[in-house]
Write an enzyme that holds these catalytic residues in place. Structure first.
Site, PDB file in Angstrom:
ATOM      1  N   CYS A  71       7.768 -18.423   0.605  1.00  0.00           N
ATOM      2  CA  CYS A  71       8.761 -17.369   0.822  1.00  0.00           C
ATOM      3  C   CYS A  71       8.048 -16.042   0.610  1.00  0.00           C
ATOM      4  O   CYS A  71       6.813 -16.002   0.596  1.00  0.00           O
ATOM      5  CB  CYS A  71       9.992 -17.544  -0.071  1.00  0.00           C
ATOM      6  SG  CYS A  71       9.759 -17.221  -1.821  1.00  0.00           S
ATOM      7  N   GLY A  72       8.779 -14.960   0.450  1.00  0.00           N
ATOM      8  CA  GLY A  72       8.138 -13.666   0.281  1.00  0.00           C
ATOM      9  C   GLY A  72       7.327 -13.576  -0.995  1.00  0.00           C
ATOM     10  O   GLY A  72       6.176 -13.165  -0.987  1.00  0.00           O
TER      11      GLY A  72
END
Length: 187
Positions: A71-72
């Protein structure tokens, strides 16, 4: 169960982690891994926590031995995966941390953040995590395996209500003597 020794791994990503996942997936496939991708399309990738639940469920249901998440930041997806039973998830931002997640903490899920992990770093972290197991590389540190195995076992069997009822102390804690740290160990 699909095992690491058979080069089997499950992966998932949200929109932010998708490009890093794609790079790492291609890297692993070139090395002969069979990668089961639960999020093959960026446009339909779920929110970070739902991708975490997806891989976490595969581990909890004993479909896969290890999984990778993207994810980020790696943080939220890792927290979500950890909500699934028997999931021991880590976030790594270096090859050394990814290796240590496997060798010392016996983690079965590794999360990476695409906002600060470049593609080659992501591939290196995946290799370090997937190619190592509890105790690897610490054979000359007396008690290292036993010490960390006890930590893993007590975490796996943790019962919060029993812990609370016991005055926030581990019930029947095990003991292991960890020998002196070898001079060459690096973190």
């Amino acid at each position: 169960m699909r095992l690491v020794k058979d080069k089997q791994v499950v992966v998932a990503a949200d929109f932010a982690g998708f490009p890093l996942k794609e790079y790492v997936k291609r890297h692993l496939e070139k090395k002969g891994w069979e990668v089961t991708d639960l999020t093959p399309d960026k446009e339909s990738s779920p929110m970070y926590h739902r991708a975490g639940f997806m891989v976490g469920a595969q581990i909890a249901e004993r479909e896969f031995e290890k999984g990778l998440l993207f994810c980020g930041s790696g943080m939220g997806i890792h927290v979500a995966a950890s909500k699934c039973p028997h999931v021991h998830s880590a976030v790594a931002e270096s090859v050394e941390a990814a290796r240590r997640a496997a060798t010392a903490n016996n983690c079965n899920v590794l999360a990476m953040g695409a906002f600060w992990a470049g593609p080659r770093l992501g591939a290196g972290m995946a290799d370090a995590f997937l190619e190592n197991s509890l105790g690897d590389g610490y054979e000359d540190w007396d008690g290292f395996y036993e010490y960390h195995k006890l930590g893993y076992d007590e975490t796996e069997q943790f019962d919060y209500e029993a812990y609370k009822a016991n005055g926030f102390e581990v019930v029947n804690p095990g003991t292991v003597e960890l020998g002196p740290e070898p001079a060459r160990v690096s973190f």
